[in-house]
Write an enzyme that holds these catalytic residues in place. Structure first.
Site, PDB file in Angstrom:
ATOM      1  N   HIS A   1       2.961  22.281 -44.286  1.00 24.43           N
ATOM      2  CA  HIS A   1       3.010  23.705 -43.922  1.00 24.43           C
ATOM      3  C   HIS A   1       3.664  23.929 -42.554  1.00 24.43           C
ATOM      4  O   HIS A   1       4.212  24.997 -42.300  1.00 24.43           O
ATOM      5  CB  HIS A   1       1.601  24.306 -43.928  1.00 24.43           C
TER       6      HIS A   1
ATOM      7  N   HIS B   1      -4.887  25.474 -29.619  1.00 26.10           N
ATOM      8  CA  HIS B   1      -5.751  25.431 -30.812  1.00 26.10           C
ATOM      9  C   HIS B   1      -6.273  24.023 -31.025  1.00 26.10           C
ATOM     10  O   HIS B   1      -5.691  23.054 -30.557  1.00 26.10           O
ATOM     11  CB  HIS B   1      -5.084  25.999 -32.061  1.00 26.10           C
TER      12      HIS B   1
HETATM   13  O1  LIG Z   1      -5.537  21.126 -41.834  1.00 24.66           O
HETATM   14  C1  LIG Z   1      -4.454  20.975 -41.293  1.00 24.66           C
HETATM   15  O2  LIG Z   1      -3.667  20.116 -41.656  1.00 24.66           O
HETATM   16  C2  LIG Z   1      -4.026  21.858 -40.188  1.00 24.66           C
HETATM   17  C3  LIG Z   1      -4.582  23.031 -39.939  1.00 24.66           C
HETATM   18  C4  LIG Z   1      -4.133  24.010 -38.915  1.00 24.66           C
HETATM   19  C5  LIG Z   1      -5.007  25.039 -38.590  1.00 24.66           C
HETATM   20  C6  LIG Z   1      -4.656  25.984 -37.625  1.00 24.66           C
HETATM   21  C7  LIG Z   1      -3.449  25.950 -36.961  1.00 24.66           C
HETATM   22  C8  LIG Z   1      -2.556  24.918 -37.260  1.00 24.66           C
HETATM   23  O3  LIG Z   1      -1.378  24.789 -36.612  1.00 24.66           O
HETATM   24  C9  LIG Z   1      -2.890  23.978 -38.253  1.00 24.66           C
HETATM   25  O4  LIG Z   1      -1.945  23.071 -38.550  1.00 24.66           O
HETATM   26 FE   LIG Z   2      -0.341  22.952 -37.156  1.00 27.42          FE
END
Ligand SMILES: O=C(O)/C=C/c1cccc(O)c1O
Ligand SMILES: [Fe+2]
Length: 317
Positions: free
Chosen positions: A115, A179
């Site tokens: 993602h 984060h």
């Molecule tokens: O579960 C994962 O692989 C990543 C989760 C996540 C959650 C919030 C912000 C981000 O940049 C993430 O990649």
């Molecule tokens: Fe991420």
């Protein structure tokens, strides 16, 4: 060469969160501005700096930087799966040029992206095959990390190549800001997590669903103020964004990985994609200016969420 830059945080929780309508509409406004910017620029090529979250890169062999000659989306969190349209010959020349420029960089003839790479392509262009894209992995989750000055040097080496390329190139940096989602860490990993971190390629559907559900549940708890993860740090995020927009990128050279994580959470290292892409922009065009900037801390997405668009100073409005 004509260059433009979009930096944007990502969050796989976008489709799975309990964020309010107001928050999502606000964020959609920022995505809309970036989407219009990208459409107006109408690139021939995207050069995409992105992290990976143990879907394509593992401790079995973890580079700091890797240029993809071919790439496929793995489809985590319902992101689009399948091959990206990678112009292999340009990617090969880019990698050769970066190496000649003095930055050691891995290459992949079969990169798998998650993602972190796919979400900006979906948001800006509606999918992963809308435009030719060279994916560039920057290690942002797996300590030890390259020094920040090295991330800058890598970005500049990419920019030096793009300066001489006869194409309209949109740089994208995906990730950040502060984060701390519950991505497992090698030093504290359970036996099961260790297997994932070492080589967890192609998990079963059930294993992927369980892993994702843990993060989705953590986000809900975090938004209620109940999760055991580090708070977002809007002050740190704003300072970082203002350094980038000032153009004084060398001010980031001495930031250490330990201090960054202590201030802004373990996944704040995703800002490395912003640093590399800004250095690429600066090396290729000289001075640049920010044309749009959005920031909001969004606990429901576990993300200090930033979106910025940047053009060379001498480009028209
Ligand atoms: O579960 C994962 O692989 C990543 C989760 C996540 C959650 C919030 C912000 C981000 O940049 C993430 O990649
Ligand atoms: Fe991420």
């Amino acid at each position: 060469m004509t260059l433009a830059l979009v930096n944007m945080s990502h969050s796989p929780l976008l489709q799975f969160s309990e964020a309010s309508r107001e928050v999502l509409d606000d964020l959609d406004g920022a995505f809309g501005a970036a989407r219009r910017f990208a459409a107006d620029f109408d690139p021939d090529l995207i050069v995409l700096f992105a992290p990976d979250h143990y879907n394509g890169f593992f401790y079995e062999l973890m580079p700091q930087f890797c240029i993809g000659y071919e790439a496929t989306g793995v489809g985590d969190y319902d992101s689009e799966a399948g091959p990206l349209d990678v112009p292999t010959e340009i990617a090969q020349r880019l990698a050769a040029s970066v190496l000649v420029d003095g930055v050691d960089c891995a290459i992949s003839l079969k990169m798998e992206v998650d993602h972190g790479a796919v979400q900006p392509l979906e948001i800006l262009f509606g999918g992963i095959t809308a435009k030719p894209v060279i994916p560039i992995f920057v290690n942002c989750v797996a300590p030890p990390f390259a020094p920040m000055r090295r991330v800058g040097a890598f970005g500049r080496a990419v920019g030096n190549f793009l300066r001489d390329l006869d194409a309209r190139v949109l740089l994208i940096g995906s990730g950040g800001l502060s984060h701390d989602p519950p991505v497992p860490q090698i030093v504290t990993a359970t036996e099961e997590q260790r297997k994932l971190l070492l080589n967890g390629r192609h998990p079963t559907a059930a294993a992927r669903a369980a892993r994702q559900q843990r993060v989705i549940d953590a986000a809900k708890a975090f938004a209620r103020g109940e999760a055991n993860i580090r708070d977002l740090n809007p002050k740190w995020d704003r300072e970082f964004m203002s350094i980038l927009s000032s153009g004084q990128l060398d001010r980031l050279d001495d930031w250490t990985a330990e201090e960054m994580a202590a201030e802004a959470g373990k996944s704040c290292h995703e800002v490395r994609t912003w640093v590399a892409s800004h250095n690429a922009m600066k090396a290729a065009v000289g001075e640049y200016r920010s044309t749009f900037s959005y920031y909001r801390p969004i606990p429901e997405l576990i993300a200090g969420f930033g979106v910025t668009t940047v053009l060379p100073v001498d480009a028209g409005a």
